[in-house]
Design an enzyme around this catalytic site. Sequence first.
Site, PDB file in Angstrom:
ATOM      1  CG  ASP A   1      10.522  -1.202  -2.582  1.00  0.00           C
ATOM      2  OD1 ASP A   1      10.699  -0.537  -3.624  1.00  0.00           O
ATOM      3  OD2 ASP A   1       9.827  -2.232  -2.541  1.00  0.00           O
TER       4      ASP A   1
ATOM      5  CE  LYS B   1       4.004  -8.186   2.421  1.00  0.00           C
ATOM      6  NZ  LYS B   1       4.946  -7.055   2.513  1.00  0.00           N
TER       7      LYS B   1
HETATM    8  N1  LIG Z   1      -1.282  -2.380   6.616  1.00  0.00           N
HETATM    9  C1  LIG Z   1      -2.089  -2.316   5.566  1.00  0.00           C
HETATM   10  N2  LIG Z   1      -3.309  -1.770   5.676  1.00  0.00           N
HETATM   11  C2  LIG Z   1      -4.127  -1.691   4.598  1.00  0.00           C
HETATM   12  N3  LIG Z   1      -3.809  -2.123   3.363  1.00  0.00           N
HETATM   13  C3  LIG Z   1      -2.600  -2.681   3.187  1.00  0.00           C
HETATM   14  C4  LIG Z   1      -1.680  -2.804   4.266  1.00  0.00           C
HETATM   15  N4  LIG Z   1      -0.551  -3.379   3.797  1.00  0.00           N
HETATM   16  C5  LIG Z   1      -0.764  -3.590   2.493  1.00  0.00           C
HETATM   17  N5  LIG Z   1      -1.988  -3.179   2.110  1.00  0.00           N
HETATM   18  C6  LIG Z   1      -2.579  -3.285   0.761  1.00  0.00           C
HETATM   19  O1  LIG Z   1      -2.086  -4.457   0.148  1.00  0.00           O
HETATM   20  C7  LIG Z   1      -1.388  -4.142  -1.051  1.00  0.00           C
HETATM   21  C8  LIG Z   1      -0.166  -5.047  -1.193  1.00  0.00           C
HETATM   22  O2  LIG Z   1       0.791  -4.669  -0.215  1.00  0.00           O
HETATM   23  P1  LIG Z   1       2.272  -5.224  -0.219  1.00  0.00           P
HETATM   24  O3  LIG Z   1       3.055  -4.475   0.775  1.00  0.00           O
HETATM   25  O4  LIG Z   1       2.277  -6.694  -0.070  1.00  0.00           O
HETATM   26  O5  LIG Z   1       2.724  -5.008  -1.691  1.00  0.00           O
HETATM   27  P2  LIG Z   1       3.189  -3.733  -2.548  1.00  0.00           P
HETATM   28  O6  LIG Z   1       4.071  -2.870  -1.730  1.00  0.00           O
HETATM   29  O7  LIG Z   1       1.995  -3.104  -3.183  1.00  0.00           O
HETATM   30  O8  LIG Z   1       4.001  -4.457  -3.683  1.00  0.00           O
HETATM   31  P3  LIG Z   1       5.470  -5.006  -3.580  1.00  0.00           P
HETATM   32  O9  LIG Z   1       5.582  -5.718  -2.275  1.00  0.00           O
HETATM   33  O10 LIG Z   1       5.604  -5.887  -4.739  1.00  0.00           O
HETATM   34  O11 LIG Z   1       6.316  -3.785  -3.631  1.00  0.00           O
HETATM   35  C9  LIG Z   1      -1.032  -2.670  -0.945  1.00  0.00           C
HETATM   36  O12 LIG Z   1      -0.941  -2.087  -2.198  1.00  0.00           O
HETATM   37  C10 LIG Z   1      -2.208  -2.126  -0.132  1.00  0.00           C
HETATM   38  O13 LIG Z   1      -3.280  -1.852  -0.994  1.00  0.00           O
END
Ligand SMILES: Nc1ncnc2c1ncn2[C@@H]1O[C@H](COP(=O)(O)OP(=O)(O)OP(=O)(O)O)[C@@H](O)[C@H]1O
Length: 514
Positions: A351, A254
Site C-alpha cells: 500500500d 491508532k
Molecule cells: N505515526 C503517525 N504520526 C503522525 N500522524 C499519523 C501517524 N499515523 C497516522 N497519522 C495520521 O493519521 C492519518 C490516518 O492514518 P492511517 O494510517 O490510519 O490511514 P491512511 O493511511 O491515511 O488511510 P488508509 O488506512 O485508509 O489507507 C494519516 O493520514 C496521518 O495524517
Amino acid sequence: ESVPTLSKVCRFDHVAYSKSSDGYHLSINQERIEDPVLICEALETYFKSGCLLCDSQVESWRRIGKEYCRQDFNVPVNVRCNHISVDLVRRAGRKLLLPLSANVSNFEQLTRKGQLQEEELDIKHSSPSDNVPLAVPGIFLICCAFMCPCVHARRKERSEHNVLARQLNSMDSVSSIEVGSTSGKIPTTPLRVPPSPSRFSLSPQLSTIGSVNLSINQIIKATQSFSPSLRLGEGGFGTVYKAVLPDGLIVAIKRAKKEHIPALRDEFSNEVELLAKIEHQNLVRLLGYTDKGNERIIITEYVPNGTLREHLDGQHGKILDFKQRLEIAIDVAHALTYLHLYAEKTIIHRDVKSSNILLTESYRAKVSDFGFARTGPSDTEQTHISTKVKGTAGYLDPEYLRTYQLTPKSDVFSFGILLIEILSGRRPVELKRGIDERITVRWAFHKYNVGNPRDILDPLLEEVVDEEVLGKMLSLAFQCAAPTRDDRPDMKEVGEQLWEIRREFRKSFSKSIM
Ligand SMILES: Nc1ncnc2c1ncn2[C@@H]1O[C@H](COP(=O)(O)OP(=O)(O)OP(=O)(O)O)[C@@H](O)[C@H]1O
C-alpha cells in the site's frame, strides 16, 4: 524475414529500420509501422528527444527522416548523448509493446467478476465485446506514443476508465470499499478493502511488544479520552490520535473503529507482527500494542509533519522544493529496499502511496501503515505468492491485478506511480481532469515522449529543474511502472539510480548558483 539495417533504443522503444523481401520498413518494438505519416511522427519524436542524433548512424537516420518528413533533422550543438541509462531502458523497452489482443480475455474475466457500483466514482464499464486492451499503463503509454491512430479516440477513453474499472473490480468485498470524502474531492485514499482471513497469527507475547506498554486506562488518559482535539487523522480502519505519555514521549495511537473490530483482528495483528520486526529510520516504528476486550490499539512513533499528500496539496503552507522531493523519494526507496531485502523475511508493503508517507520536521520520509503488508515468498525457488489483490486504486500493479501473483515488484510499481506524483503533484488518478489527463502516469508519459518533460513538473514548484535530472527521474519512474514485473528494476537498483540522480542534481545546482 527482415534484416535490421539500423537499430536504436530510445527511452522505452526499440526503433529499427529493416530490409525485408518487400522493401524497407520502420518498426517500433518489433511492431511494423506502415503509415508514412505515423513513421514521420515517430521519427520526429526520436529526433527531437535527441535519441537518433546520438546514434553512430545519425546520418542514415537523417536520410530516412528526410525521406518521410521532408525535412532535415539537424544536430543541435548542445545535444548531450548520454541522457538516459540505456541499459535499463533497453531491458524495459523490449517487452513493453505486448500484443494488445492477448490481454483481452483477462480483462473480460475481471470485468465479469466486477460487482462495484462504479458510478460512485464516475467510472463506466465498457462491455467485454469492446475488445479493449488490458488496462495497463505501459500499454497506454506505448499507444500514446506511437499507436494512437490505431486505437480510436473513443476506445482510448474507455480504456482509461478500464484502468480504474479493473482495479476496482479485482478488489474483493467491494461493498465495504470506502469512497467517502468529506470535501467532495477525490479521496486521498480512495479505495481500500478490509483484510482477508488471517495471514499472520497473533502470538501471545505481542501484547507486550515494543518498548511502550500501556493499559487501556493509561491510553485513555494520554489521549484525553480520545479527544477530537488530539485527532491526527482517520484511515480506513481507525482513527489516529496524538498522545503525550507520562515520561513526555509523544506517540501516535491508532484506534480501530468499533464496527470494524471483528474484521480487523488480522489487520492489526498483521501490522503489529510486521512492525515489531522492523527498525529503520524510514519506517514508522512500532512502540506498543493493546488488544483487550473491544479495543485494538497500536502505538507508534509520532511523525510530526503530516503526510506527503498533504504537502503536495499545499496544506502545510510551504511547498516542497525539488531537493526535498528527491530526498523523500530516496527515503521511500530505502525503506522499501529494507523491507524487500534486509528485514528478517521479505516484506511486501502493498500500500505504497503518498498518504502513507509521513514527514518529519526536517522533511525526511517515513513509510507507515502496514495493514496490507505481507511476507513474500519464503522459498528461494518461489518467485511469487498467490494472493487476493489488495491496495489502493491507481497504485496497483497491473500484473498482480491480472495474475494475483504478488512479488516485491508490486511495490516497485506503486513506487513508480508515487515518483510521478512527487514530481507532478498530481494524484495517480485525477477524475476531474479532461479525458487525456485522468491517468497521471499516462499523461506524464505522453508529455515526456513528445519532449515536454517540464510540463509534468508540479506548477507549484518555482525553481528551474535541470532537464537531464528531470529526464532521468521520469525515466526511472516509467521503468518502475512498467506493466510487466520483469521489466521493472528492483528497489535496491531504484535507490542506487536515485543516488546517482542526486549527485547530478547537486552538480547542476552548484553550477546554477555559480
Ligand atoms: N505515526 C503517525 N504520526 C503522525 N500522524 C499519523 C501517524 N499515523 C497516522 N497519522 C495520521 O493519521 C492519518 C490516518 O492514518 P492511517 O494510517 O490510519 O490511514 P491512511 O493511511 O491515511 O488511510 P488508509 O488506512 O485508509 O489507507 C494519516 O493520514 C496521518 O495524517
